[in-house]
Design a protein around this motif. Sequence first.
Motif, mmCIF file in Angstrom:
data_model
loop_
_atom_site.group_PDB
_atom_site.id
_atom_site.type_symbol
_atom_site.label_atom_id
_atom_site.label_comp_id
_atom_site.label_asym_id
_atom_site.label_seq_id
_atom_site.Cartn_x
_atom_site.Cartn_y
_atom_site.Cartn_z
ATOM 1 N N TYR A 119 0.838 -1.208 0.000
ATOM 2 C CA TYR A 119 0.000 0.000 0.000
ATOM 3 C C TYR A 119 0.871 1.255 0.000
ATOM 4 O O TYR A 119 0.628 2.190 -0.772
ATOM 5 C CB TYR A 119 -0.913 -0.021 1.224
ATOM 6 N N MET A 120 1.886 1.266 0.869
ATOM 7 C CA MET A 120 2.781 2.420 0.929
ATOM 8 C C MET A 120 3.509 2.610 -0.395
ATOM 9 O O MET A 120 3.593 3.723 -0.923
ATOM 10 C CB MET A 120 3.799 2.245 2.061
ATOM 11 N N HIS A 121 4.057 1.519 -0.934
ATOM 12 C CA HIS A 121 4.827 1.613 -2.173
ATOM 13 C C HIS A 121 3.944 2.025 -3.343
ATOM 14 O O HIS A 121 4.410 2.674 -4.287
ATOM 15 C CB HIS A 121 5.526 0.286 -2.455
ATOM 16 N N GLY A 122 2.670 1.643 -3.288
ATOM 17 C CA GLY A 122 1.734 2.083 -4.319
ATOM 18 C C GLY A 122 1.549 3.584 -4.324
ATOM 19 O O GLY A 122 1.213 4.182 -5.350
ATOM 20 N N LEU A 123 1.787 4.202 -3.163
ATOM 21 C CA LEU A 123 1.738 5.664 -3.036
ATOM 22 C C LEU A 123 3.135 6.279 -3.181
ATOM 23 O O LEU A 123 3.320 7.469 -2.914
ATOM 24 C CB LEU A 123 1.146 6.049 -1.675
ATOM 25 N N ASN A 124 4.098 5.444 -3.587
ATOM 26 C CA ASN A 124 5.503 5.856 -3.739
ATOM 27 C C ASN A 124 6.103 6.312 -2.404
ATOM 28 O O ASN A 124 6.945 7.206 -2.358
ATOM 29 C CB ASN A 124 5.647 6.967 -4.787
ATOM 30 N N MET A 125 5.651 5.687 -1.315
ATOM 31 C CA MET A 125 6.155 5.996 0.017
ATOM 32 C C MET A 125 7.009 4.838 0.523
ATOM 33 O O MET A 125 6.670 3.671 0.338
ATOM 34 C CB MET A 125 4.993 6.240 0.994
ATOM 35 N N ILE A 126 8.127 5.182 1.175
ATOM 36 C CA ILE A 126 9.034 4.185 1.733
ATOM 37 C C ILE A 126 9.031 4.333 3.255
ATOM 38 O O ILE A 126 9.083 5.455 3.775
ATOM 39 C CB ILE A 126 10.465 4.369 1.199
ATOM 40 N N HIS A 127 9.003 3.218 3.966
ATOM 41 C CA HIS A 127 9.015 3.288 5.426
ATOM 42 C C HIS A 127 10.373 3.748 5.932
ATOM 43 O O HIS A 127 10.471 4.611 6.795
ATOM 44 C CB HIS A 127 8.649 1.932 6.035
ATOM 45 N N ARG A 128 11.437 3.132 5.477
ATOM 46 C CA ARG A 128 12.838 3.495 5.750
ATOM 47 C C ARG A 128 13.359 3.095 7.129
ATOM 48 O O ARG A 128 14.525 3.332 7.419
ATOM 49 C CB ARG A 128 13.078 5.004 5.571
ATOM 50 N N ASP A 129 12.540 2.485 7.968
ATOM 51 C CA ASP A 129 13.093 2.021 9.247
ATOM 52 C C ASP A 129 12.286 0.838 9.768
ATOM 53 O O ASP A 129 11.807 0.837 10.898
ATOM 54 C CB ASP A 129 13.110 3.150 10.279
ATOM 55 N N LEU A 130 12.170 -0.190 8.930
ATOM 56 C CA LEU A 130 11.402 -1.371 9.293
ATOM 57 C C LEU A 130 12.273 -2.282 10.157
ATOM 58 O O LEU A 130 13.212 -2.917 9.676
ATOM 59 C CB LEU A 130 10.962 -2.097 8.021
ATOM 60 N N THR A 131 11.969 -2.324 11.455
ATOM 61 C CA THR A 131 12.712 -3.135 12.419
ATOM 62 C C THR A 131 11.709 -3.899 13.286
ATOM 63 O O THR A 131 10.521 -3.553 13.319
ATOM 64 C CB THR A 131 13.589 -2.264 13.338
ATOM 65 N N PRO A 132 12.148 -4.921 14.042
ATOM 66 C CA PRO A 132 11.213 -5.652 14.913
ATOM 67 C C PRO A 132 10.548 -4.758 15.946
ATOM 68 O O PRO A 132 9.397 -4.993 16.320
ATOM 69 C CB PRO A 132 12.103 -6.697 15.584
ATOM 70 N N ALA A 133 11.243 -3.726 16.406
ATOM 71 C CA ALA A 133 10.669 -2.827 17.412
ATOM 72 C C ALA A 133 9.571 -1.944 16.832
ATOM 73 O O ALA A 133 8.721 -1.430 17.571
ATOM 74 C CB ALA A 133 11.767 -1.958 18.026
ATOM 75 N N ASN A 134 9.570 -1.754 15.519
ATOM 76 C CA ASN A 134 8.569 -0.912 14.868
ATOM 77 C C ASN A 134 7.389 -1.698 14.314
ATOM 78 O O ASN A 134 6.523 -1.132 13.644
ATOM 79 C CB ASN A 134 9.219 -0.097 13.738
#
Length: 294
Positions: A119-134
């Motif tokens: 969904y995010m990538h479809g909006l051309n958005m990147i999370h940039r900090d995907l970790t287990p804590a997040n």
Amino acid sequence: MDKYAIVAQVGEGAYGVVYHVKCRTTDQHYALKCHENNKDGSMMDSTVRELSCLSALRGHPNIVETLDCFLHDGKISTLMPYLPLTLFGVIYQGRNHSGLLPITFISRFSLEIANTLSYMHGLNMIHRDLTPANVLLTAETLTVKVADMGLSRHAAKSISSGLVTESYRAPELFDTEEEEEEEEEKEEACTAQYTLAIDMWSLGVLIVDAMEATMTFHSKNFPTYKIIKETLSRNDHDGDSMWNPLRRIALELLQYDPKHRLTARMLLDDSKWQRISDAITDVDIDRVKCYAGC
């Protein structure tokens, strides 16, 4: 803020402090994130990014919900559901490391994260900090709720290499001038573009971490970039039929070349991986809760 009583501080970072709070009138529990300001008192760019991203992503079933937003002591504060269980807690905290997480749970959380990223990538958005804590998990069903959008932004061609948490950072984001000795590899890595694929690398690391109960690309004495190079040359679990589906997905996500990595949509369309997720049972969920010390 007078409406809420602070129960405990549950997190703190460069961009703000998160509290566990209770509503004084309803006794409902929430998480309250108080965003830091710049030194001149102005709103930080990370706060603007996070609020705009959460607004754009509102209503997605696998993204943490913003319930309220208000000023407190001159700082923006956002109210969210209180979800104390995280993927980090499931993988590490209170877990019996002699046991393995059910493959059905690993498949399910990865697909729910992929649903978010698609969904995010479809909006051309990147999370940039995907970790287990997040990656937050609901108490009853362990449903994924991706959080911490402070570094999220629209895709760009270049980025400072230090933004993504190092253990989950894709190889193209490392400053390889200090990591590589071969000039050709240095030149190629320095010209790599920053794309949506960095989130998919992070997801691949989450899967391997859950599979191995360890931080795969972290060491106090060895640079992460070199661990990546060494790890990708191994053939662990080759003879173990139970791990073959995990290994296949992990390797397709942990491709050194970002152009060859699975996209979020491709992972969601993987029927074999989906069938494993669909096979999850209440027993599997209860087992995961036991590993997390619930």
